[in-house]
Design an enzyme around this catalytic site. Structure first.
Site, PDB file in Angstrom:
ATOM      1  N   CYS A 104       0.785  -1.273  -0.037  1.00 42.22           N
ATOM      2  CA  CYS A 104      -0.011  -0.011  -0.028  1.00 42.22           C
ATOM      3  C   CYS A 104       1.055   1.229   0.009  1.00 42.22           C
ATOM      4  CB  CYS A 104      -1.011  -0.079   1.180  1.00 42.22           C
ATOM      5  SG  CYS A 104      -1.833  -1.631   1.320  1.00 42.22           S
TER       6      CYS A 104
ATOM      7  N   HIS B  14      -2.210   8.246   5.804  1.00 42.81           N
ATOM      8  CA  HIS B  14      -2.759   6.939   5.295  1.00 42.81           C
ATOM      9  C   HIS B  14      -4.328   6.587   5.587  1.00 42.81           C
ATOM     10  CE1 HIS B  14      -1.856   3.344   3.056  1.00 42.81           C
ATOM     11  NE2 HIS B  14      -2.135   2.692   4.060  1.00 42.81           N
TER      12      HIS B  14
ATOM     13  N   HIS C   7      -9.624   2.373  -0.422  1.00 41.46           N
ATOM     14  CA  HIS C   7      -8.247   2.199  -0.267  1.00 41.46           C
ATOM     15  C   HIS C   7      -7.852   1.750  -1.584  1.00 41.46           C
ATOM     16  CE1 HIS C   7      -4.325   1.294   0.782  1.00 41.46           C
ATOM     17  NE2 HIS C   7      -4.564   0.717   1.894  1.00 41.46           N
TER      18      HIS C   7
END
Lengths: 413, 265
Positions: free
Chosen positions: A170, A303, A339
């Site tokens: 990620c 994040h 995400h």
């Protein structure tokens, strides 16, 4: 190959495609409006008897090219979805950079792109046929072999230069931009196309569900009621050039990548260190790389996935680093994009730059009540903050305990 | 400052033996992770024993062509058969799982990167590690190529390959790069590295299966027929005490050229 004497790395173009909008401008408007444009997906994306919102792009915007429209159609044959997402964002970025394909042919163009899904061979028909002893149609395998993201982007654009596909889960998109910055500093290329792209995959949907990280409701990053993440797809791209070259070439500078760093938790395969140990190190080193002090940061785009562990570790790390919270606004944009895995760092770097240039930061979509267990309150949906300066942070945390941070300066205007 | 290659390791999967001290960390690991961790262990074991390292000055860059393909298929199997997906299997199917394991096992807190490319993955990883040490972001950097392939891939390769008898062996190559500060023992240093890519057209992508890289080391030619062969050959050359002080390596393939110059000092 020696490092040039600290050249400033300028952002001369940027582009995004995500559920938040077909392009970067539209995304910023929708984030400011607090829009969460998700679609409830069930089987086969998720196991039967489970459904969760996912953030899908507007299908009509995919592959709607401007400058790239002049590329011969056969260059796009057998092209995968992740690649198409990347090219759509690259098209916007080149358009904003006022850069033609012809102009790129005479420069060394580095391509550094992050992805997670885009590097795997997961064609179920091919796999099932092969497993059952049926001769599989070779097309999916050949598509996979011709779909290394950076290689195919270079080939499609007809450019030469260093390339890297960063598969750091990620944080990959953030690392793509950081690696491109290093290339430019070392003189390995003249222009860099950097960021990340990822399509929604049912493997990721099933996998994140198995880790009990998927929320069945719209995700609520940093909210006290948060219960997981929503997956999404998209791409976020920056076009980078050494400032001296950009000015000499008459390019309008949108901002600068001042600093980058990456550091590890060395703690757990999938969970962040509870105090965000690696993130603290990454942010500290990125600030040092950019010659920026903590006081010089005017916003943080976190994040902020919406999982209990990530958001707690991240806010803890920001607090322990000594930032002036809550005066310093901290947000996440994943409530509007989901995400997007390898794309996330690229998308969020662009959103950070645009907020800095606007001087105004919109609150976190989906966060209505910042978790009181955090050491400070994040900027919630419907709130906004006027920024005290033009330098901000975009940060990413990843599986494998990898943490990356970019220090971004906006040019204003 | 030049960048020295202080330690070297390469092995096929079939030759590796897990030391008992890693048994706990590797109890759930797949072959991709096992290869990375064992190569790292063999390469920085002495440094770990000295226990004098600063964790954030260590990093690693792992290059791979095909990543965790076999584990990906295991996850795919579970999804297709509508079984619950194993969270451990899924986390191991993510391409940076091996790098993450290595970071945890060896307490590496600097830059940890995984790079995926069908062409020259080891040398692309080497380029990143080299730059990181050269500009002082890292004092020590492990550079690896790990490949496990898969049965499906081998079958596909056999269909297009001119050499159907050949089986690609899963394996690993690992170098430890360090700043050339302590000149205790002569080792090879990286003097120059360049990677040029050439675009593949149409069916030329089959070259990633019908694999042919032509390598020259000091004008001696080799034909390499699997993705780990060139990095393994250079490693073996460096390990040979009779090898010349200068190794001029050139690797040419349909998709590009790598030039690497190593000098022992």
């Amino acid at each position: 190959m020696s490092k040039l004497s600290s050249p400033r790395v300028a952002v001369i173009g940027y582009g995004t495609i995500s559920a938040a909008g077909d392009n970067s401008e539209q995304a910023m408007v929708n984030i400011a409006r607090g829009l969460a444009q998700s679609t409830l997906l069930e089987a086969p994306f998720f196991p039967s008897s489970f459904a969760a919102p996912c953030f899908l792009i507007n299908e009509r915007s995919l592959g709607q090219f401007h400058g790239l429209a002049e590329i011969k159609p056969d260059c796009f044959s057998g092209i995968g979805r992740t690649l198409l997402l990347a090219l759509t964002a690259i098209d916007e970025a080149l358009l904003r950079a006022g850069m033609t394909l012809n102009e790129l042919q005479y420069r060394r163009v580095g391509v550094a792109l992050g992805t997670t899904v885009g590097c795997t061979f997961n064609n179920e028909t091919y796999y099932t046929d092969w497993k059952e002893g049926v001769e599989p149609d070779s097309t999916p395998l050949l598509t996979y072999l011709s779909s290394n993201l950076a290689e195919r982007v270079q080939n499609t654009l007809g450019v030469q230069g260093p390339r890297a596909v960063i598969t750091n889960a990620c944080a990959s998109g953030t690392d793509g931009i950081g690696i491109a910055k290093n290339w430019l500093e070392h003189g390995l290329c003249d222009i860099a196309i950097a960021g990340g792209a990822d399509e929604l995959s049912r493997i990721a949907c099933h996998g994140f569900k198995s880790l009990m990280l998927v929320s069945e409701e719209s995700c609520r990053p940093f909210d006290k009621e948060r219960c997981g993440l929503n997956l999404g797809e998209g791409a976020g791209i920056m076009i980078l050039e050494r400032e001296t070259d950009a000015l000499a070439n008459g390019k309008e500078i949108a901002g600068w990548i001042r600093g980058y760093s990456i550091a590890g938790d060395a703690y757990h395969p999938t969970a962040p260190h509870p105090q965000g140990r690696g993130l603290q190190m990454a942010v500290g080193k990125a600030l040092a790389d950019g010659g920026v002090s903590i006081d010089g940061i005017s916003m943080i785009n976190g994040h902020g996935t919406g999982t209990p562990a990530n958001d707690k570790a991240e806010t803890g790390a920001i607090f322990e680093l000594g930032f002036d919270v809550p005066a310093l606004p901290v947000v996440s944009t994943k409530g509007a994009t989901g995400h997007t895995l390898g794309a996330a760092g690229g998308l969020e770097a662009v959103f950070t730059l645009l907020a800095l240039n606007k001087g105004k930061l919109s609150g976190t979509v989906g966060c209505h009540n910042s978790d009181p267990d955090f050491p400070f309150a994040v900027l919630a949906q419907d709130d906004h903050a006027y920024l005290k300066g033009r330098i901000g942070l975009s940060q990413s945390l990843a599986f494998g305990g990898s943490n990356s941070a970019l220090v971004i300066e906006g040019a204003g205007g | 400052m030049s960048v020295r290659i202080s330690k070297l390791y390469c092995s096929d999967l079939s030759d590796i033996v897990s030391p008992p001290e890693l048994a706990r960390q590797l109890r759930r690991a797949d072959d991709f992770i096992r290869l990375g961790v064992l190569a790292g262990y063999e390469t920085i074991k002495e440094v770990l024993e000295k226990d004098s390292k600063s964790a954030d000055s260590y990093g690693l860059t792992l290059g791979t062509s095909f990543g965790t393909m076999e584990t990906n298929f295991e996850v795919l199997d579970q999804i297709i058969s509508e079984e619950p997906v194993s969270p451990i299997l899924f986390s191991h199917s993510v391409f940076n799982a091996a790098a993450g394991y290595m970071a945890t096992v060896f307490d590496i807190k600097g830059s940890v990167l995984t790079i995926t490319d069908f062409s020259f993955p080891f040398f692309r990883a080497l380029e990143h590690g080299y730059l990181a040490v050269l500009d002082g972001r890292l004092d020590h950097c492990l550079v690896l190529q790990v490949e496990i392939y898969s049965v499906l891939l081998q079958d596909a390769k056999d269909k297009v390959s001119s050499d159907r008898e050949e089986v690609w062996q899963p394996g690993v190559v690992c170098w430890l790069l360090e700043k050339d500060l302590v000149k205790d023992v002569p080792v090879y240093c990286i003097e120059s590295l360049s990677i040029e890519s050439r675009p593949l057209v149409g069916d030329e992508v089959e070259t990633y299966l019908n694999f042919r890289e032509k390598m020259e080391i000091n004008d001696v030619s080799f034909v390499c027929t699997d993705p780990l062969a060139t990095s393994t050959l250079i490693t073996r050359q460096m390990e040979d005490t009779r090898a010349p002080a200068s190794l001029d390596c050139r690797i040419a393939a349909t998709y590009g050229v790598v030039k690497l110059n190593l000098q022992r000092h």
